[in-house]
Design a protein around this motif. Sequence first.
Motif, PDB file in Angstrom:
ATOM      1  N   GLU A  99       0.824  -1.219   0.000  1.00 29.31           N
ATOM      2  CA  GLU A  99       0.000   0.000   0.000  1.00 29.31           C
ATOM      3  C   GLU A  99       0.860   1.272   0.000  1.00 29.31           C
ATOM      4  O   GLU A  99       0.666   2.182   0.796  1.00 29.31           O
ATOM      5  N   ALA A 100       1.818   1.290  -0.902  1.00 23.79           N
ATOM      6  CA  ALA A 100       2.771   2.413  -0.933  1.00 23.79           C
ATOM      7  C   ALA A 100       2.117   3.732  -1.306  1.00 23.79           C
ATOM      8  O   ALA A 100       2.717   4.794  -1.114  1.00 23.79           O
ATOM      9  N   HIS A 101       0.890   3.702  -1.825  1.00 24.26           N
ATOM     10  CA  HIS A 101       0.209   4.958  -2.164  1.00 24.26           C
ATOM     11  C   HIS A 101      -0.105   5.780  -0.915  1.00 24.26           C
ATOM     12  O   HIS A 101      -0.422   6.955  -1.016  1.00 24.26           O
ATOM     13  N   TRP A 102      -0.031   5.167   0.267  1.00 22.61           N
ATOM     14  CA  TRP A 102      -0.262   5.913   1.512  1.00 22.61           C
ATOM     15  C   TRP A 102       1.035   6.424   2.122  1.00 22.61           C
ATOM     16  O   TRP A 102       1.017   7.056   3.182  1.00 22.61           O
ATOM     17  N   ARG A 103       2.174   6.131   1.525  1.00 23.32           N
ATOM     18  CA  ARG A 103       3.449   6.375   2.184  1.00 23.32           C
ATOM     19  C   ARG A 103       3.845   7.843   2.178  1.00 23.32           C
ATOM     20  O   ARG A 103       3.589   8.591   1.248  1.00 23.32           O
ATOM     21  N   LEU A 130      -0.439   5.942  -9.085  1.00 22.08           N
ATOM     22  CA  LEU A 130      -0.215   7.212  -8.405  1.00 22.08           C
ATOM     23  C   LEU A 130      -0.578   8.424  -9.257  1.00 22.08           C
ATOM     24  O   LEU A 130      -0.550   9.554  -8.769  1.00 22.08           O
ATOM     25  N   GLY A 131      -0.883   8.203 -10.526  1.00 21.40           N
ATOM     26  CA  GLY A 131      -1.323   9.301 -11.379  1.00 21.40           C
ATOM     27  C   GLY A 131      -0.273  10.388 -11.514  1.00 21.40           C
ATOM     28  O   GLY A 131       0.934  10.131 -11.606  1.00 21.40           O
ATOM     29  N   ASP A 132      -0.743  11.626 -11.487  1.00 15.35           N
ATOM     30  CA  ASP A 132       0.160  12.770 -11.671  1.00 15.35           C
ATOM     31  C   ASP A 132       0.827  13.208 -10.369  1.00 15.35           C
ATOM     32  O   ASP A 132       1.643  14.135 -10.379  1.00 15.35           O
ATOM     33  N   LEU A 133       0.495  12.571  -9.263  1.00 20.48           N
ATOM     34  CA  LEU A 133       1.030  12.982  -7.959  1.00 20.48           C
ATOM     35  C   LEU A 133       2.168  12.082  -7.509  1.00 20.48           C
ATOM     36  O   LEU A 133       2.347  11.833  -6.324  1.00 20.48           O
ATOM     37  N   GLN A 134       2.927  11.572  -8.462  1.00 21.37           N
ATOM     38  CA  GLN A 134       4.037  10.681  -8.118  1.00 21.37           C
ATOM     39  C   GLN A 134       5.121  11.431  -7.357  1.00 21.37           C
ATOM     40  O   GLN A 134       5.592  12.483  -7.817  1.00 21.37           O
ATOM     41  N   PRO A 135       5.559  10.901  -6.182  1.00 25.09           N
ATOM     42  CA  PRO A 135       6.684  11.520  -5.474  1.00 25.09           C
ATOM     43  C   PRO A 135       7.938  11.507  -6.350  1.00 25.09           C
ATOM     44  O   PRO A 135       8.134  10.595  -7.166  1.00 25.09           O
ATOM     45  N   ALA A 136       8.783  12.497  -6.171  1.00 29.89           N
ATOM     46  CA  ALA A 136      10.003  12.592  -6.985  1.00 29.89           C
ATOM     47  C   ALA A 136      10.870  11.352  -6.805  1.00 29.89           C
ATOM     48  O   ALA A 136      11.478  10.858  -7.769  1.00 29.89           O
ATOM     49  N   ASP A 137      10.937  10.830  -5.583  1.00 33.52           N
ATOM     50  CA  ASP A 137      11.761   9.639  -5.334  1.00 33.52           C
ATOM     51  C   ASP A 137      11.193   8.421  -6.041  1.00 33.52           C
ATOM     52  O   ASP A 137      11.942   7.547  -6.488  1.00 33.52           O
ATOM     53  N   PHE A 138       9.859   8.343  -6.159  1.00 33.33           N
ATOM     54  CA  PHE A 138       9.242   7.245  -6.894  1.00 33.33           C
ATOM     55  C   PHE A 138       9.594   7.328  -8.372  1.00 33.33           C
ATOM     56  O   PHE A 138       9.889   6.310  -9.014  1.00 33.33           O
ATOM     57  N   GLN A 139       9.579   8.525  -8.928  1.00 37.59           N
ATOM     58  CA  GLN A 139       9.932   8.705 -10.330  1.00 37.59           C
ATOM     59  C   GLN A 139      11.374   8.272 -10.591  1.00 37.59           C
ATOM     60  O   GLN A 139      11.676   7.648 -11.610  1.00 37.59           O
ATOM     61  N   GLN A 140      12.272   8.597  -9.656  1.00 33.95           N
ATOM     62  CA  GLN A 140      13.665   8.170  -9.810  1.00 33.95           C
ATOM     63  C   GLN A 140      13.790   6.657  -9.684  1.00 33.95           C
ATOM     64  O   GLN A 140      14.620   6.029 -10.348  1.00 33.95           O
ATOM     65  N   LEU A 141      12.955   6.068  -8.828  1.00 38.45           N
ATOM     66  CA  LEU A 141      12.979   4.615  -8.659  1.00 38.45           C
ATOM     67  C   LEU A 141      12.613   3.913  -9.961  1.00 38.45           C
ATOM     68  O   LEU A 141      13.183   2.868 -10.304  1.00 38.45           O
TER      69      LEU A 141
END
Length: 218
Positions: A99-103, A130-141
Amino acid sequence: EKSTPYHAWRSVFSRCLKIDHLPDDVEVRRRQVLAALESDPEALRVAPLLNAVLPLELPENDLTAQMSGQVRADNTHALLTHLLQHLADSEPLLLLLEEAHWRDSASWALVLAVSRAVHPLLMVITTRPLGDLQPADFQQLLDNPNLSQINLDSMPADEISQLICHRLGVKALPEQVDRLILQRAEGNPFFSEELAFALRDTGLITITEGECRVAPDV
């Protein structure tokens, strides 16, 4: 959970430091953590940084008291990845973060740091889109060449029907029940099961000798 730093990692480091089965007593858990780090002077000297992840209330020392902001965050990441690397050196290591969308953002930052620093490691992360609200760290991942991304689509209608029949112990579903579950649950197997159980438990459907019927007054 989104406003609690490193919340996603609490269970991981509770197991890592072997306090997950201890009583919910700060003093007992604090003693266990310090005993676990006793053979690791490098980790012991910055042990108060664990307070960011676990409610240990370890008193600050001269070294950690001077740390703040990004310096403290970087040193916290270094300590946590150090502990996980110690585990990875001794046995195969699987980390499951659900449930990483809550992190929170700190948890995502640590995910990225661990993915880069701990080897060998298999890390499995489950999340809704996560749609358009992806955390920057997720995008790098996502740019990690060793990452495999698996997108789960809706379960096919016939398989949903088979699943519900199996869970209810019936041979077939009335057409209107089958249609209702497919429309409302949209191919999600868990929601399909829960909806079927709700229909049964509230008496809207009846099950007799392996046959499912809509209740007469519905």
